[in-house]
Structures are given as structure tokens and as C-alpha cells.
Design an enzyme around this catalytic site. Structure first.
Site, mmCIF file in Angstrom:
data_model
loop_
_atom_site.group_PDB
_atom_site.id
_atom_site.type_symbol
_atom_site.label_atom_id
_atom_site.label_comp_id
_atom_site.label_asym_id
_atom_site.label_seq_id
_atom_site.Cartn_x
_atom_site.Cartn_y
_atom_site.Cartn_z
ATOM 1 N N ASP A 157 26.740 -22.225 -66.122
ATOM 2 C CA ASP A 157 26.131 -20.885 -66.820
ATOM 3 C C ASP A 157 26.447 -20.628 -68.127
ATOM 4 O O ASP A 157 26.890 -19.567 -68.181
ATOM 5 C CB ASP A 157 26.190 -19.663 -65.798
ATOM 6 N N LYS A 159 19.464 -21.910 -60.426
ATOM 7 C CA LYS A 159 19.726 -21.138 -59.180
ATOM 8 C C LYS A 159 19.462 -19.758 -59.501
ATOM 9 O O LYS A 159 19.205 -19.207 -60.831
ATOM 10 C CB LYS A 159 21.376 -21.205 -58.890
ATOM 11 N N CYS A 202 30.147 -17.143 -60.748
ATOM 12 C CA CYS A 202 29.680 -18.240 -60.293
ATOM 13 C C CYS A 202 30.617 -19.634 -60.196
ATOM 14 O O CYS A 202 30.194 -20.365 -59.433
ATOM 15 C CB CYS A 202 28.440 -18.602 -61.168
#
Ligand code: VGL
Ligand code: ZN
Length: 207
Positions: free
Chosen positions: A15, A113, A158
Site C-alpha cells: 500500500d 484488496k 496492512c
């Protein structure tokens, strides 16, 4: 002990998107500082993959989708507790794209995701119900990749969930601290370090 990445190792870059960098919708303090560190690490790995937080507009993890709720509050969802966030990483927006200086050329796989409207996904392996797979485990197994080195944003969400899930399903996991930055919401970073240690995630400063 010097760790040398080999042919069955993967660098998973989590990310590193504009919305998690300074100026973004859910900025992580110094989030962009990981970019040069990760770019240097990329050269050391035979295999690199990226994750991309990729929410539809009005996603259920956004505070704005819950009347009266505010960002960073926690609510009960059918799959458990969920922290509510400012709108971020909305599909197709500049905030959802990778940091412009991130070296993405050698990435062999991009796993998106958080695209299901009703469930969030911190982990690169399973959504927040801990059961709905993203497909990454099958991909890694088919390719014979056994050890995952993790970097990116954010350490306590994450990155942590990805590392713990990797261990839970039988991969070796190494978190490279220099390549991560945290959100640190009410003790979340301490909890993340404890959870990762308990799961057997290895922690190194750098490679
Ligand atoms: C993340 C909160 C919400 C992360 C993603 O990448 O750590 N955190 N969505
Ligand atoms: Zn998100």
C-alpha cells in the site's frame, strides 16, 4: 546474521499509495520516507509484488458511509470490529495510485484488496473476516515462493495483518522495519509488534 534474499523469497510492498503519504487522505507520518528505502530493496530481490488498497466509493470502512460516525471510531460489523477511516484509496482516483517515485517496474504481481463494498481488507491474504481469500497464497504456492519480506504502509494495519496471515498459513515472514511507517492509533503499533512476535514474524531493521 546477514539475510540474503534468494529465488524463493518475495518482497511484498504494501500500500505505498498517495493517500497514505503526506498530503493524502489517510496520511501516515513520513509515509513517503519509505520510498527510497524500498526502491533500494527492490534491486536485491528476484521477486517483487505490490498490494494496492482499492475501495469502491462509499466503502463500508469509510466513516462517511455511517451516519453520525467519525473517522477513527470503531464499530461492530458482521465480521467483527472495524475501525472507520476517512475516505481513501478510492478506485481510479489519484489517491489510490502508487507513490510516483515508487519503483514498480519489477513488480510481478499487483494484488488489489478492499474492493468488496461490505468488508475491509487489511491483509494481503485474507479480508477482515479472516476467511475470504485474496488469492495471494495460491499464487505464492504455485510459484514456489516460501518466504515473504514485508515493507510499506502502514506497519500496524496492512503490513501487520499481512505478516501475521502469512505465518498463519505457513509462509516465513520477515518485516523490514526501515521500509515501514505506522498510523499508531491508540496503541495499535505496540499491539502490532506483540501480535507479530507471537505469530513468529521475524523483524529486522534493514537488509
Ligand atoms: C490501511 C487503513 C485502512 C493500510 C488501509 O494500508 O494500512 N489502513 N486501509
Ligand atoms: Zn483502506
Amino acid at each position: 546474521m546477514q539475510i540474503r534474499p534468494g529465488n524463493d523469497d518475495l518482497l511484498l510492498i504494501v500500500d505505498v499509495q498517495n493517500d497514505f503519504c503526506p498530503g493524502g487522505a489517510l496520511a501516515v507520518a513520513n509515509g513517503d520516507a519509505v520510498v527510497p528505502i524500498i526502491n533500494r530493496l527492490v534491486e536485491r530481490f528476484d521477486h517483487v509484488a505490490l498490494t494496492q488498497d482499492w475501495h469502491p466509493k462509499g466503502h463500508s470502512s469509510f466513516a462517511a458511509s455511517h451516519p453520525g460516525a467519525r473517522p477513527f471510531e470503531t464499530i461492530d460489523m458482521p465480521y467483527g470490529q472495524q475501525t472507520l477511516w476517512p475516505d481513501h484509496c478510492v478506485q481510479g482516483t489519484p489517491g489510490a495510485t502508487f507513490h510516483p517515485q515508487l519503483e514498480t517496474t519489477r513488480a510481478e504481481m499487483v494484488i488489489r484488496k478492499g474492493f468488496r463494498p461490505d468488508i475491509d481488507s487489511y491483509s494481503a491474504f485474507y479480508e477482515n473476516d479472516r476467511r475470504t481469500p485474496t488469492g495471494l497464497a495460491g499464487y505464492l504456492r504455485e510459484r514456489g515462493l516460501c518466504r515473504i519480506f514485508l515493507v510499506g504502509l502502514a506497519t500496524d494495519y496492512c503490513v501487520c495483518h499481512s505478516a501475521v496471515d502469512a505465518r498463519r498459513i505457513g509462509f516465513d515472514a520477515v518485516l523490514i522495519e526501515a521500509g515501514c511507517r505506522a498510523i499508531d492509533l491508540s496503541g495499535s503499533l505496540d499491539a502490532a509488534w506483540a501480535g507479530m512476535a507471537a505469530a513468529g514474524v521475524q523483524r529486522v531493521n534493514d537488509l
